[in-house]
Motif scaffolding. Structure first.
Motif, PDB file in Angstrom:
ATOM      1  N   ARG A 152     -12.680  16.670  -1.698  1.00 46.01           N
ATOM      2  CA  ARG A 152     -12.609  15.367  -1.052  1.00 46.01           C
ATOM      3  C   ARG A 152     -12.884  14.222  -2.027  1.00 46.01           C
ATOM      4  NH1 ARG A 152      -9.392  15.476   2.936  1.00 46.01           N
ATOM      5  NH2 ARG A 152     -10.375  15.930   4.901  1.00 46.01           N
TER       6      ARG A 152
ATOM      7  N   PHE B  19      -3.217   9.266   3.983  1.00 44.48           N
ATOM      8  CA  PHE B  19      -4.517   9.834   3.638  1.00 44.48           C
ATOM      9  C   PHE B  19      -5.624   9.174   4.454  1.00 44.48           C
ATOM     10  CE2 PHE B  19      -8.209   9.776   0.582  1.00 44.48           C
ATOM     11  CZ  PHE B  19      -8.502  11.118   0.692  1.00 44.48           C
TER      12      PHE B  19
ATOM     13  N   MET C  59       5.668  10.036   4.286  1.00 42.52           N
ATOM     14  CA  MET C  59       4.330  10.560   3.984  1.00 42.52           C
ATOM     15  C   MET C  59       3.376  10.414   5.153  1.00 42.52           C
ATOM     16  SD  MET C  59       5.058  11.826   1.294  1.00 42.52           S
ATOM     17  CE  MET C  59       3.497  12.625   0.924  1.00 42.52           C
TER      18      MET C  59
ATOM     19  N   ALA D 167      -7.025   8.415  -4.945  1.00 40.78           N
ATOM     20  CA  ALA D 167      -6.469   7.354  -4.112  1.00 40.78           C
ATOM     21  C   ALA D 167      -6.921   5.995  -4.631  1.00 40.78           C
ATOM     22  CB  ALA D 167      -6.894   7.540  -2.655  1.00 40.78           C
TER      23      ALA D 167
ATOM     24  N   THR E 172       6.014   8.873  -3.004  1.00 45.19           N
ATOM     25  CA  THR E 172       5.761  10.306  -3.095  1.00 45.19           C
ATOM     26  C   THR E 172       7.004  11.117  -2.773  1.00 45.19           C
ATOM     27  OG1 THR E 172       3.689   9.723  -2.059  1.00 45.19           O
ATOM     28  CG2 THR E 172       4.064  12.033  -2.508  1.00 45.19           C
TER      29      THR E 172
ATOM     30  N   LEU F  92       0.851  -1.193   0.000  1.00 43.94           N
ATOM     31  CA  LEU F  92       0.000   0.000   0.000  1.00 43.94           C
ATOM     32  C   LEU F  92       0.885   1.240   0.000  1.00 43.94           C
ATOM     33  CD1 LEU F  92      -2.871  -0.654   2.586  1.00 43.94           C
ATOM     34  CD2 LEU F  92      -3.081  -0.418   0.119  1.00 43.94           C
ATOM     35  N   PRO F  93       0.670   2.174  -0.934  1.00 44.30           N
ATOM     36  CA  PRO F  93       1.504   3.368  -0.967  1.00 44.30           C
ATOM     37  C   PRO F  93       1.372   4.148   0.342  1.00 44.30           C
ATOM     38  CG  PRO F  93       0.190   3.202  -2.956  1.00 44.30           C
ATOM     39  CD  PRO F  93      -0.307   2.153  -2.034  1.00 44.30           C
TER      40      PRO F  93
ATOM     41  N   ALA G  15      -5.085  16.913  -0.439  1.00 40.98           N
ATOM     42  CA  ALA G  15      -5.537  16.624   0.922  1.00 40.98           C
ATOM     43  C   ALA G  15      -4.937  17.564   1.958  1.00 40.98           C
ATOM     44  CB  ALA G  15      -5.202  15.181   1.296  1.00 40.98           C
ATOM     45  N   THR G  16      -3.802  18.195   1.635  1.00 43.38           N
ATOM     46  CA  THR G  16      -3.151  18.988   2.689  1.00 43.38           C
ATOM     47  C   THR G  16      -2.982  20.459   2.336  1.00 43.38           C
ATOM     48  OG1 THR G  16      -0.979  18.480   1.807  1.00 43.38           O
ATOM     49  CG2 THR G  16      -1.798  17.036   3.538  1.00 43.38           C
TER      50      THR G  16
ATOM     51  N   MET H 116       1.548  13.626   6.942  1.00 41.02           N
ATOM     52  CA  MET H 116       0.118  13.890   6.844  1.00 41.02           C
ATOM     53  C   MET H 116      -0.613  13.711   8.167  1.00 41.02           C
ATOM     54  SD  MET H 116      -0.463  12.072   3.150  1.00 41.02           S
ATOM     55  CE  MET H 116      -2.051  12.741   2.664  1.00 41.02           C
TER      56      MET H 116
ATOM     57  N   GLN I 185     -10.051  13.507  -4.116  1.00 44.25           N
ATOM     58  CA  GLN I 185      -8.966  12.841  -3.385  1.00 44.25           C
ATOM     59  C   GLN I 185      -9.237  11.343  -3.275  1.00 44.25           C
ATOM     60  OE1 GLN I 185      -8.806  14.897   0.385  1.00 44.25           O
ATOM     61  NE2 GLN I 185      -8.919  16.875  -0.646  1.00 44.25           N
ATOM     62  N   TYR I 186     -10.502  11.010  -2.907  1.00 45.99           N
ATOM     63  CA  TYR I 186     -10.843   9.592  -2.800  1.00 45.99           C
ATOM     64  C   TYR I 186     -10.692   8.906  -4.160  1.00 45.99           C
ATOM     65  CZ  TYR I 186     -12.814  10.280   1.860  1.00 45.99           C
ATOM     66  OH  TYR I 186     -12.981  10.557   3.176  1.00 45.99           O
TER      67      TYR I 186
ATOM     68  N   VAL J  47       1.401   7.197   0.897  1.00 46.91           N
ATOM     69  CA  VAL J  47       0.519   8.369   0.838  1.00 46.91           C
ATOM     70  C   VAL J  47      -0.937   7.948   1.067  1.00 46.91           C
ATOM     71  CG1 VAL J  47       0.141   8.349  -1.665  1.00 46.91           C
ATOM     72  CG2 VAL J  47       0.070  10.499  -0.443  1.00 46.91           C
ATOM     73  N   VAL J  48      -1.283   6.740   0.656  1.00 48.35           N
ATOM     74  CA  VAL J  48      -2.648   6.250   0.865  1.00 48.35           C
ATOM     75  C   VAL J  48      -2.881   5.961   2.346  1.00 48.35           C
ATOM     76  CG1 VAL J  48      -4.240   4.351   0.388  1.00 48.35           C
ATOM     77  CG2 VAL J  48      -2.922   5.349  -1.461  1.00 48.35           C
TER      78      VAL J  48
ATOM     79  N   MET K 246      -5.529  10.434   7.885  1.00 49.85           N
ATOM     80  CA  MET K 246      -6.044  11.796   7.979  1.00 49.85           C
ATOM     81  C   MET K 246      -7.557  11.857   7.980  1.00 49.85           C
ATOM     82  SD  MET K 246      -4.123  14.397   5.484  1.00 49.85           S
ATOM     83  CE  MET K 246      -5.337  15.656   5.324  1.00 49.85           C
TER      84      MET K 246
ATOM     85  N   GLY L 115       3.978   4.161  -6.404  1.00 52.03           N
ATOM     86  CA  GLY L 115       3.325   4.611  -5.185  1.00 52.03           C
ATOM     87  C   GLY L 115       4.113   5.596  -4.356  1.00 52.03           C
TER      88      GLY L 115
ATOM     89  N   PRO M 109       0.365  10.017  -6.537  1.00 50.81           N
ATOM     90  CA  PRO M 109       0.570  10.145  -5.090  1.00 50.81           C
ATOM     91  C   PRO M 109       0.717  11.598  -4.645  1.00 50.81           C
ATOM     92  CG  PRO M 109       2.223   8.700  -6.077  1.00 50.81           C
ATOM     93  CD  PRO M 109       1.425   9.261  -7.190  1.00 50.81           C
TER      94      PRO M 109
ATOM     95  N   LEU N 124      -4.925   5.086  -7.634  1.00 45.82           N
ATOM     96  CA  LEU N 124      -3.561   4.715  -7.256  1.00 45.82           C
ATOM     97  C   LEU N 124      -3.502   3.312  -6.653  1.00 45.82           C
ATOM     98  CD1 LEU N 124      -0.571   5.524  -6.957  1.00 45.82           C
ATOM     99  CD2 LEU N 124      -1.126   6.437  -4.711  1.00 45.82           C
ATOM    100  N   ILE N 125      -4.419   3.014  -5.707  1.00 43.01           N
ATOM    101  CA  ILE N 125      -4.302   1.676  -5.105  1.00 43.01           C
ATOM    102  C   ILE N 125      -4.716   0.591  -6.094  1.00 43.01           C
ATOM    103  CG2 ILE N 125      -4.444   2.346  -2.667  1.00 43.01           C
ATOM    104  CD1 ILE N 125      -7.236   1.227  -2.588  1.00 43.01           C
TER     105      ILE N 125
ATOM    106  N   ILE O  59      -2.641  13.388  -4.566  1.00 44.63           N
ATOM    107  CA  ILE O  59      -3.424  13.096  -3.356  1.00 44.63           C
ATOM    108  C   ILE O  59      -2.930  13.963  -2.209  1.00 44.63           C
ATOM    109  CG2 ILE O  59      -4.012  11.331  -1.635  1.00 44.63           C
ATOM    110  CD1 ILE O  59      -3.561   9.234  -3.805  1.00 44.63           C
ATOM    111  N   TYR O  60      -1.596  13.987  -2.041  1.00 47.54           N
ATOM    112  CA  TYR O  60      -1.016  14.745  -0.941  1.00 47.54           C
ATOM    113  C   TYR O  60      -1.374  16.228  -1.055  1.00 47.54           C
ATOM    114  CZ  TYR O  60       2.491  17.356   1.611  1.00 47.54           C
ATOM    115  OH  TYR O  60       3.111  18.266   2.432  1.00 47.54           O
TER     116      TYR O  60
END
Lengths: 325, 294
Positions: free
Chosen positions: B260, A157, A252, B267, B216, A150-151, B250-251, A256, B263-264, A153-154, A160, B214, B243, B270-271, B246-247
């Motif tokens: 939001r 996230f 990351m 993500a 960052t 799993l990355p 989200a920030t 975060m 972002q979801y 950053v995920v 968070m 993945g 990645p 990415l996954i 997303i960062y």
């Protein structure tokens, strides 16, 4: 079985990783093969050797450039002030470059996360290697590997948006982004490392040990706790050190989830700013080759030194235990 | 491993202790699997509504509060493939040297020491190195090439490890047969050893690709940027990456709440990408193991 060399069986007389050098099976150079082939062989071997040196080169360049860009820091702040200073205000006038709070933050989050990841990772490894039926292990192992993939950053996230609000409500605290939440998220990043290496170590304990213990009337649990785990202890120690090394360098998640306040934490629920988070979030704004830029590279040196110490420690533990065998 | 102690019956106090501990071991294992599924399910349930054809194929609009993530997908794909193009030849070459040629000499132990330490270098330190060396000294600047180089050196230990394991799994009899037929060592490696190890090596390559996609921290200062108006046209262009996107969403910025769903969605993409690649590698490897057992 394909074990990495670092986790070879502890008490087998001749470790299987001890390989017979291939040279002995190769034909005498130039005897049967012609001269042109001999030259070709030499070129191939030398090219491959040069390619292998790239890893050394890269590691050397990493150190060189950290030092080149980091050491100018010590022209405007002494090493003692830098390491021992609690105030990190790199953009104030006058700026303060003390990274003690960042170091303490890194250590706090690493230690706290290992309180979770070590028992969890080692127990999962014991389950996988000693207890789980093969059918279950067949599914569990890939799941742990996927967890590792799993990355970051995920995971950050997820921490968070899902875990932090939960913590905030649960403990009634001003923010869920703090040392505690970061430690939990970080633990799940180091569990796969701890689990896979520990499992390798446990599996390389000879089956005769377990059989002897069981035959003497020990229960399976007594066998695990007094025979198998002690026999695999150095491998498990290596696993724990490498897991902690991964946690201290992880960026990351702490960036975060940890809250980002450069203070020495006083409670579990204080926000912190570990070293990697500081580097990652500030490098974008630091003026190129300014004081702040150099100070961040010096922070990078500190972080790098910590992980090197962890790695060398892990290597020496696993080497010592190989010699014993 | 044929040894199994699942169904042993122990009675009395020792039996209770055992039951207690064994259930603890089970719980520990279950928690880790649950954590994996919690993260995946959470991202899927929240992210699925954001996924649409437009989301995947359009540029971001309106200062990234609307539109798609095409440049991020393109950026991440090119960064990861670029990294692999760099790390694959070097990594496989190193593995061949270490496994087929090297003895126990000093230089070999130094190489191994370097690889082990390279694997432990924090990702953000790779970022610093990329910034100082690739971007500044080699004058490449913040670009796709600098990001790919940084990710490439970072994934080097992954490739070397996987390739070496694959080469080790090739039985010595193969080499002996080839040498016995009069092939030279290099011919043996090219035509016998590497082809038999190829599936294992490719599995390692997929794993490295997933890892590079993945990451960052290594690309934050070397290749990825907040926003680009166009898709990259050369290796010297800056890119957007999943990645980092997303960062950033989200920030940073003023629209954290409004974006939001983006972002979801990002993500989830990415996954899907990373876990998909890892699943491929895991399945490929388990097939290989089954085959080699026969």
């Amino acid at each position: 079985m394909t074990h990495s060399e670092s986790t070879a069986a502890p008490h087998t007389p001749a470790p299987p990783s001890e390989r017979v050098p291939r040279e002995t099976t190769a034909p005498e150079r130039g005897s049967l093969t012609g001269r042109r082939t001999a030259v070709g062989e030499w070129v191939a071997e030398s090219t491959l050797l040069v390619i292998s040196l790239v890893s050394i080169l890269v590691l050397g360049l990493i150190m060189l450039f950290l030092i080149l860009e980091g050491t100018p820091t010590f022209s405007f702040v002494s090493v003692k002030e830098f390491i021992g200073g609690v105030l990190w205000y790199p953009t104030d006038e006058p700026p303060a470059f003390g990274i003690l709070a960042l170091i303490v933050g890194s250590f706090a989050v690493t230690m706290l996360s290992s309180l979770i990841s070590v028992p969890s990772g080692v127990m999962t490894a014991i389950y996988l290697s000693e207890i789980a039926p093969p059918r279950v292990a067949e599914w569990l192992k890939p799941a742990i590997e996927l967890l590792a993939s799993l990355p970051s950053v995920v995971i950050g996230f997820f921490g968070m948006v899902a875990v932090a609000p939960l913590m905030q409500n649960l403990f009634d605290i001003p923010t869920g982004l703090n040392l505690f939440t970061a430690s939990i998220m970080l633990a799940f990043m180091s569990i796969p490392t701890i689990c896979t290496i520990s499992e390798d170590a446990l599996r390389s304990v000879p089956i005769t040990y377990r059989e002897a213990s069981l035959a003497l009337g020990a229960t399976p649990f007594e066998t695990i706790s007094r025979v198998t785990v002690p026999a695999a202890l150095s491998g498990i120690t290596t696993a724990i050190i490498l897991g902690m090394s991964r946690a201290i360098g992880e960026t990351m998640v702490v960036l975060m989830v940890a809250g980002g306040a450069a203070m020495v934490p006083e409670s579990l629920f204080d926000p912190i700013r570990p070293m990697p988070a500081s580097i990652a979030s500030e490098m974008g704004e630091a003026p190129f080759r300014g004081e702040h830029y150099h100070a961040l590279f010096a922070t990078g040196i500190t972080l790098f030194l910590f992980t090197i110490v962890f790695n060398v420690l892990a290597m020496s533990v696993s080497r010592r235990y190989r010699l014993k065998g | 491993m044929t040894f199994s102690i699942q169904r042993s019956i122990v009675s009395g106090r020792r039996g209770t202790t055992q039951k207690l501990w064994f259930s603890l071991f089970r719980v520990a294992a279950a928690i880790n699997v649950l954590a994996l599924f919690a993260v995946i399910l959470f991202i899927i349930t929240r992210g699925l509504s954001a996924i649409s054809w437009e989301f995947l194929t359009q540029m971001p609009r309106n200062s990234m509060t609307e539109g798609g993530i095409l440049p991020c997908i393109v950026g991440t794909a090119s960064l990861a493939l670029g990294a692999l193009a760099i790390s694959f030849p070097v990594g496989v070459g190193t593995a061949i040297y270490l496994n087929e040629y090297a003895g126990q000499g000093r230089i070999v132990s130094v190489i191994r020491f370097a690889i082990a330490n390279l694997a432990g270098v924090p990702s953000v330190v790779f970022g610093l190195f990329g910034l100082a060396f690739f971007c500044t000294v080699l004058k490449i600047g913040v670009s796709l090439l600098a990001g790919a180089l940084t990710l490439g050196v970072m994934s080097l230990p992954v490739i070397i490890g996987a390739a070496e394991e694959a080469l080790k799994a090739v039985p010595d009899t193969y080499r002996e047969a080839s040498l016995g037929l009069g092939a030279s060592k290099w011919q043996t490696i090219c035509r016998v050893v590497v082809p038999s190890a190829l599936p294992g090596i490719l599995t390692g390559a997929i794993l490295a690709l997933g890892r590079a996609a993945g990451e960052t921290a290594p690309i934050m200062f070397t290749g990825a940027v907040f926003f680009t108006p166009d898709l990259p046209t050369s290796v010297f262009d800056e890119v957007m990456a999943l990645p980092y996107h997303i960062y950033v969403l989200a920030t940073a910025g003023t629209h954290i709440g409004e974006t939001r769903h983006l972002q979801y969605g990002t993500a989830l993409v990415l996954i899907a990408l990373v876990l998909g690649m890892n699943l491929c590698a895991i399945i490929l490897r388990s097939r290989l193991r089954k085959r080699s057992r026969v």
